[in-house]
Write a protein that holds these residues in place. Structure first.
Motif, PDB file in Angstrom:
ATOM      1  N   GLU A  12     -30.826  -7.446  23.448  1.00 52.74           N
ATOM      2  CA  GLU A  12     -31.253  -6.203  22.813  1.00 52.74           C
ATOM      3  C   GLU A  12     -32.165  -6.487  21.624  1.00 52.74           C
ATOM      4  O   GLU A  12     -33.200  -5.828  21.444  1.00 52.74           O
TER       5      GLU A  12
ATOM      6  N   GLU B 227     -41.187  -1.579  30.677  1.00 53.97           N
ATOM      7  CA  GLU B 227     -40.081  -2.459  31.062  1.00 53.97           C
ATOM      8  C   GLU B 227     -39.269  -2.887  29.842  1.00 53.97           C
ATOM      9  O   GLU B 227     -38.045  -3.061  29.930  1.00 53.97           O
TER      10      GLU B 227
ATOM     11  N   LYS C 200     -36.971  -0.040  29.096  1.00 51.97           N
ATOM     12  CA  LYS C 200     -35.893   0.001  30.092  1.00 51.97           C
ATOM     13  C   LYS C 200     -34.888  -1.126  29.850  1.00 51.97           C
ATOM     14  O   LYS C 200     -33.688  -0.969  30.076  1.00 51.97           O
ATOM     15  N   GLU C 201     -35.348  -2.259  29.371  1.00 56.72           N
ATOM     16  CA  GLU C 201     -34.463  -3.387  29.089  1.00 56.72           C
ATOM     17  C   GLU C 201     -33.470  -3.041  27.985  1.00 56.72           C
ATOM     18  O   GLU C 201     -32.276  -3.376  28.049  1.00 56.72           O
TER      19      GLU C 201
ATOM     20  N   ILE D 276     -30.805  -0.801  29.523  1.00 63.85           N
ATOM     21  CA  ILE D 276     -29.856  -1.483  30.411  1.00 63.85           C
ATOM     22  C   ILE D 276     -28.792  -2.225  29.622  1.00 63.85           C
ATOM     23  O   ILE D 276     -27.625  -2.291  30.027  1.00 63.85           O
TER      24      ILE D 276
ATOM     25  N   GLU E 154     -26.105   0.180  28.897  1.00 66.75           N
ATOM     26  CA  GLU E 154     -25.311   0.546  30.071  1.00 66.75           C
ATOM     27  C   GLU E 154     -24.334  -0.558  30.443  1.00 66.75           C
ATOM     28  O   GLU E 154     -23.188  -0.291  30.848  1.00 66.75           O
ATOM     29  N   ILE E 155     -24.755  -1.815  30.324  1.00 69.03           N
ATOM     30  CA  ILE E 155     -23.857  -2.919  30.675  1.00 69.03           C
ATOM     31  C   ILE E 155     -22.695  -3.006  29.683  1.00 69.03           C
ATOM     32  O   ILE E 155     -21.562  -3.331  30.069  1.00 69.03           O
TER      33      ILE E 155
ATOM     34  N   ASN F 283     -20.709  -7.491  34.381  1.00 73.16           N
ATOM     35  CA  ASN F 283     -21.630  -8.360  33.654  1.00 73.16           C
ATOM     36  C   ASN F 283     -21.600  -9.795  34.157  1.00 73.16           C
ATOM     37  O   ASN F 283     -22.569 -10.526  33.975  1.00 73.16           O
TER      38      ASN F 283
ATOM     39  N   GLY G 296     -23.939  -7.409  36.114  1.00 73.03           N
ATOM     40  CA  GLY G 296     -24.542  -7.188  34.799  1.00 73.03           C
ATOM     41  C   GLY G 296     -25.532  -8.285  34.450  1.00 73.03           C
ATOM     42  O   GLY G 296     -26.657  -8.010  34.011  1.00 73.03           O
TER      43      GLY G 296
ATOM     44  N   ASP H 152     -28.469  -7.995  36.711  1.00 70.91           N
ATOM     45  CA  ASP H 152     -29.346  -6.894  36.313  1.00 70.91           C
ATOM     46  C   ASP H 152     -30.155  -7.254  35.073  1.00 70.91           C
ATOM     47  O   ASP H 152     -31.357  -6.950  34.987  1.00 70.91           O
ATOM     48  N   MET H 153     -29.482  -7.909  34.116  1.00 70.50           N
ATOM     49  CA  MET H 153     -30.216  -8.346  32.941  1.00 70.50           C
ATOM     50  C   MET H 153     -31.298  -9.355  33.320  1.00 70.50           C
ATOM     51  O   MET H 153     -32.424  -9.302  32.816  1.00 70.50           O
TER      52      MET H 153
ATOM     53  N   GLN I 238     -34.041  -7.522  35.208  1.00 72.49           N
ATOM     54  CA  GLN I 238     -34.862  -6.735  34.292  1.00 72.49           C
ATOM     55  C   GLN I 238     -35.711  -7.640  33.408  1.00 72.49           C
ATOM     56  O   GLN I 238     -36.875  -7.332  33.115  1.00 72.49           O
TER      57      GLN I 238
END
Length: 507
Positions: free
Chosen positions: A209, A235, A238-239, A242, A245-246, A345, A349, A352-353, A356
């Motif tokens: 983050e 992007e 969006k990162e 995400i 959300e995780i 995660n 997770g 997805d990280m 992304q």
């Protein structure tokens, strides 16, 4: 008045006399023409010629066997008064023994057969018929024995091929069982490790983050032409979303781990038993394949050519192998799904990280690549602009030099015309061909000078445009280099610390 037709005709082409018809006569059977046989007339000294050697072809058979030059006709020799033979007709045809046909008879012999028939009789006598029959019988028996052993060898080869195919099938299924066994073992180990790695993954979420927000802040320092909301910036936004959300789905389904672990161990035990059975069967079939009719281990076992009571069908065997693997795979897939549910995660997770981050890096890389391409293209265009400016300047110099040369040509023509117009006396000052040529040359030189002057003006205009375009290119290149410094250097160094799925899994 009657005219003689012979006066107007050629006797060689149009004969007046009718040519008499020559009638052809034919001899009857057994008759000979007069004077056709040199020996038919009475004997004349000097007629007899020395003997001529007979010539046989190189590939001809022995002389006592039929030759290619033999004949069965009896009219090949003519009879005369010379020799011990009586006058008459020799009958050497195949009808020599027919009733009513008599050969020539004298006190020495009866001429009944020809030399060709004698050679054919020799060939018939020398042909071994009984020997051929014995040889054919021997060949047939040996061929039957050879065929029998060939068939037995073919059956043995077919059996060996089937055994080899069976060994390959067993090896294939054994390898599949080994793969499944290794997969379920690894799944048990992985499932046991995921529970301990979950807590440490929560602390890593703060780093991506912070990286995403810092990259967004850095990109606000771009110059105005490149200050756009491109795909890379979308992007990055969006990162950041995400990561939030995780963080909300980290603590979920840990209660099902123990039950799934018991199911995994039961499936592993079943696969180990199946692998042991296939290993034993493969070793027995390899031992059978190594046996041959000359082996020392073969014995007579009466009554073994039957199906055993516990034998199964090939279809059931294939179904059992595939079903056992499928059942184990289903258990493993459930375990994989359960590990996917372990706070998302660890697998989903982190993936997805990672995905992304890859999308963001790809967008940044695409932006950087496009910026580099346009920067390279701008630099290339700048180089071409500089080269073209130099070429135009050289062209301007060349045009000026050409104009000087054209001016010299014009001076030459005008000097010639002036001399011819004002220095030639009286009637010599005429309009000759040279005068016309000089006037035409003067007109052409004037037109050429005007054309080159116009091209010189166009070249100077293009040079001014190239100089203005050069300034625009240099300004745009500076802007693109600033954007490359932000996206390629600063953002890339920051994003190099982005945590990987392995770091998430390691806690």
């Amino acid at each position: 008045m009657a005219t003689d037709p012979s006066k107007y005709t050629c006797p060689q082409i149009c004969p007046t006399t009718v040519k008499q018809d020559d009638t052809k006569t034919y001899l009857e059977a057994g008759m000979t023409r007069v004077n056709e046989n040199p020996f038919a007339s009475p004997y004349i000294p000097g007629v007899i010629k020395p003997p001529e050697p007979k010539v046989y072809p190189p590939d001809a058979p022995p002389r006592y066997l039929p030759q290619p030059t033999d004949t069965t006709s009896g009219d090949i020799l003519g009879m005369g008064p010379i020799g011990p033979w009586a006058s008459g007709h020799l009958d050497w045809s195949p009808q020599a023994g027919t009733t009513g046909v008599r050969p020539v008879v004298d006190k020495y012999s009866i001429t009944r057969y020809s030399t060709g028939e004698w050679r054919k009789n020799n060939e018939y006598t020398l042909t071994p018929r009984a020997t051929n029959k014995a040889r054919a019988l021997e060949t047939q028996i040996k061929q039957d024995i050879d065929n029998a052993f060939k068939n037995m060898d073919a059956k043995l080869s077919d059996t060996n091929r089937n055994l080899d195919k069976r060994i390959k099938d067993l090896s294939y299924w054994k390898q599949e069982v080994e793969k499944t066994l290794h997969a379920i073992t690894e799944e048990i180990d992985t499932l046991d490790q995921d529970r301990a790695r979950l807590k440490g993954a929560c602390r890593i979420l703060m780093m991506p983050e912070a990286i995403s927000r810092e990259c967004l802040e850095l990109r606000t320092n771009r110059y105005e032409p490149d200050l756009v909301r491109d795909e890379a910036e979308q992007e990055l936004v969006k990162e950041v979303a995400i990561v939030g959300e995780i963080r909300r789905v980290f603590m979920e389904t840990l209660a099902k781990v123990e039950n799934q672990m018991a199911m995994n161990k039961a499936a592993k035990i079943s696969m180990e038993a199946d692998w042991s059975d296939k290993m034993l069967s493969s070793r027995l079939d390899k031992q059978n394949l190594s046996l041959s009719p000359q082996s020392n281990l073969i014995l007579c076992h009466p009554g073994v050519a039957r199906w055993p009571e516990n034998a199964t069908t090939l279809e059931y065997w294939k179904h059992f192998c595939s079903e056992s693997i499928r059942n184990c795979e289903e258990v493993r897939k459930k375990s994989v799904e359960l590990r996917g549910d372990l706070m998302t995660n660890i697998i989903n997770g982190s993936q997805d990280m990672k995905l992304q981050a890859d999308r963001t890096n790809a967008a940044l890389a695409e932006t950087v690549a496009a910026t580099e391409e346009v920067c390279d293209k701008l630099e290339e265009t700048l180089r071409e602009n500089l080269q073209k400016t130099a070429d135009i300047e050289n062209l301007i110099d060349y045009l000026k030099d050409s104009l000087r040369k054209v001016d010299e040509r014009g001076k030459l023509v005008m000097t010639r015309l002036h001399t011819r117009n004002y220095d030639r006396p009286g009637v010599e000052n005429c309009r000759d061909e040279a005068q016309y040529a000089l006037i035409g040359e003067a007109k052409f030189i004037k037109e050429t000078a005007e054309s080159l002057t116009d091209k010189l003006r166009q070249a100077e205009t293009v040079r001014s445009e190239l100089m203005k375009y050069r300034g625009e290119l240099e300004k745009d290149i500076a802007c693109k280099r600033k954007s490359l410094n932000i996206d390629k250097d600063r953002c890339s160094r920051v994003r190099a610390h982005m945590p990987t799925p392995e770091e998430f899994a390691g806690g």
